[in-house]
Write an enzyme that holds these catalytic residues in place. Structure first.
Site, PDB file in Angstrom:
ATOM      1  N   ASN A   9       0.878  -1.137   0.107  1.00  0.00           N
ATOM      2  CA  ASN A   9       0.172  -0.014   0.040  1.00  0.00           C
ATOM      3  C   ASN A   9       0.895   1.215   0.029  1.00  0.00           C
ATOM      4  OD1 ASN A   9      -1.724   2.060   0.433  1.00  0.00           O
ATOM      5  ND2 ASN A   9      -2.279   1.257   2.386  1.00  0.00           N
ATOM      6  N   LYS A  11      -0.021   4.046  -0.283  1.00  0.00           N
ATOM      7  CA  LYS A  11      -0.484   5.518   0.104  1.00  0.00           C
ATOM      8  C   LYS A  11      -0.518   6.750  -0.774  1.00  0.00           C
ATOM      9  CE  LYS A  11      -0.440   3.185   4.543  1.00  0.00           C
ATOM     10  NZ  LYS A  11      -0.087   3.369   6.201  1.00  0.00           N
ATOM     11  N   HIS A  94      -9.828   1.183   4.478  1.00  0.00           N
ATOM     12  CA  HIS A  94      -8.409   1.554   5.321  1.00  0.00           C
ATOM     13  C   HIS A  94      -8.680   2.506   6.327  1.00  0.00           C
ATOM     14  CE1 HIS A  94      -4.491   2.528   6.250  1.00  0.00           C
ATOM     15  NE2 HIS A  94      -4.052   1.556   5.618  1.00  0.00           N
ATOM     16  N   GLU A  96      -7.202   4.785   7.537  1.00  0.00           N
ATOM     17  CA  GLU A  96      -6.917   6.215   7.100  1.00  0.00           C
ATOM     18  C   GLU A  96      -7.978   6.822   6.249  1.00  0.00           C
ATOM     19  OE1 GLU A  96      -2.995   5.651   5.312  1.00  0.00           O
ATOM     20  OE2 GLU A  96      -2.175   5.048   7.271  1.00  0.00           O
ATOM     21  N   GLU A 170      -5.605  -4.724  10.432  1.00  0.00           N
ATOM     22  CA  GLU A 170      -4.716  -3.803  10.896  1.00  0.00           C
ATOM     23  C   GLU A 170      -5.006  -2.846  12.079  1.00  0.00           C
ATOM     24  OE1 GLU A 170      -2.641  -2.586   6.873  1.00  0.00           O
ATOM     25  OE2 GLU A 170      -4.419  -1.356   7.097  1.00  0.00           O
ATOM     26  N   GLY A 176       2.173   2.622  10.838  1.00  0.00           N
ATOM     27  CA  GLY A 176       2.815   3.828  10.711  1.00  0.00           C
ATOM     28  C   GLY A 176       3.513   4.246  11.911  1.00  0.00           C
ATOM     29  N   SER A 216       3.019  -1.617  10.574  1.00  0.00           N
ATOM     30  CA  SER A 216       4.327  -1.573  10.703  1.00  0.00           C
ATOM     31  C   SER A 216       5.065  -2.802  10.386  1.00  0.00           C
ATOM     32  CB  SER A 216       4.827  -1.185  12.039  1.00  0.00           C
ATOM     33  OG  SER A 216       4.089   0.346  12.254  1.00  0.00           O
TER      34      SER A 216
END
Ligand code: PGA
Length: 265
Positions: A9, A11, A94, A96, A170, A176, A216
């Site tokens: 991904n 991003k 996701h 985010e 996730e 991150g 991560s």
């Protein structure tokens, strides 16, 4: 036997000018013996360049999102039919996008339905916040996410059964941050996710759904996750922009994939 999948991904990184070269480098550095499904998900505007670069490499192209409607007055949005020929996979839900675009389980379910209709192979993301894990609610939160998303298929159960669904667990606090879930916790959550899929009305599909871990992931820690039989690969963010990291991650995934083929499970 479930496939082993490593999805990158990217991003909001790379441009149409540099994405193709990075994709080509990663494809070349991740050639392994085991049957690992490799997927690169660049920004929308890089899909064409990455697709060109990956032709003939065996690495698939995925989008990072898809709109819940087919067309219309949705400025800036990209629908499933627009992705035809550009992507064969798509990430949906996701965290985010939950955070930044206020996506809900209901909306994510509609997106997943559009992906399934269009024949895009979906990677649906679920995962709890740190406070939810600390309060002992992680399991409940993820079960509710799965149920809320899959409700979109109540009237069309076959569309989900034939969608070749992949789920990425996730935990939001691991994305991150350099912090990981423990392999054993991720494994337990993978079983919870399959349980929730069965409970939502797809008991035959549930055991066949690949569950990836994301948060991560690096070449140094992927082994902890792939040592768990319930986990079928990784959704990789930051490390997926680094060819060395991807080489290490896919090499480890190749060992798992080879072992599964060898043992028939
Ligand atoms: P990360 O991102 O590997 O940078 O934590 C994972 C993801 O968001 O899919």
């Amino acid at each position: 036997m479930r496939p082993v999948v490593v999805a990158a991904n990217w991003k909001m990184n790379t441009t149409p000018g540099d994405a193709g070269e990075l994709a080509r480098t990663i494809a070349a550095r991740t050639v392994v013996e085991g049957p690992v499904e490799r997927v690169i998900c660049p920004p929308f505007v890089c899909l064409a360049a990455v697709g060109d670069a990956l032709r003939g490499t065996g690495v698939a192209v995925g989008a990072q999102d898809v709109h819940h409607e087919l067309s219309g007055a949705y400025t800036g949005a990209i629908s499933a039919p627009m992705l035809a020929g550009l992507a064969s996979w798509v990430i949906v839900g996701h965290s985010e996008r939950r955070r930044d675009a206020r996506e809900t389980d209901e909306l994510i379910g509609r997106k997943l339905h559009r992906a399934a209709e269009a024949g895009l192979r979906p990677i649906v993301c679920v995962g709890e916040q740190l406070a939810e894990r600390e309060a002992g609610r992680a399991d409940r939160v993820v079960r509710d996410q799965v149920a809320g998303i899959l409700a979109a298929f109540a009237a069309d159960p076959t569309a989900l059964a034939t969608s070749r669904l992949v789920v990425a667990y996730e935990p939001v606090w691991a994305i991150g941050t350099g912090r990981n879930a423990r392999g054993s916790d991720a494994s337990a959550m993978a079983e919870t996710i399959r349980d929730a899929i069965a409970a939502a009305g797809w008991p035959a599909l549930a055991p066949a759904v690949p569950v990836l871990y994301g948060g991560s992931v690096t070449a140094a820690n992927i082994g902890e996750f792939l040592a768990e039989p319930a986990i079928d690969g990784a959704l990789v963010g930051g490390a997926s922009l680094k060819p060395d990291e991807m080489a290490g991650i896919v090499a480890r995934a190749g060992l798992t994939a080879s072992a599964r083929v060898g043992t028939g499970g």
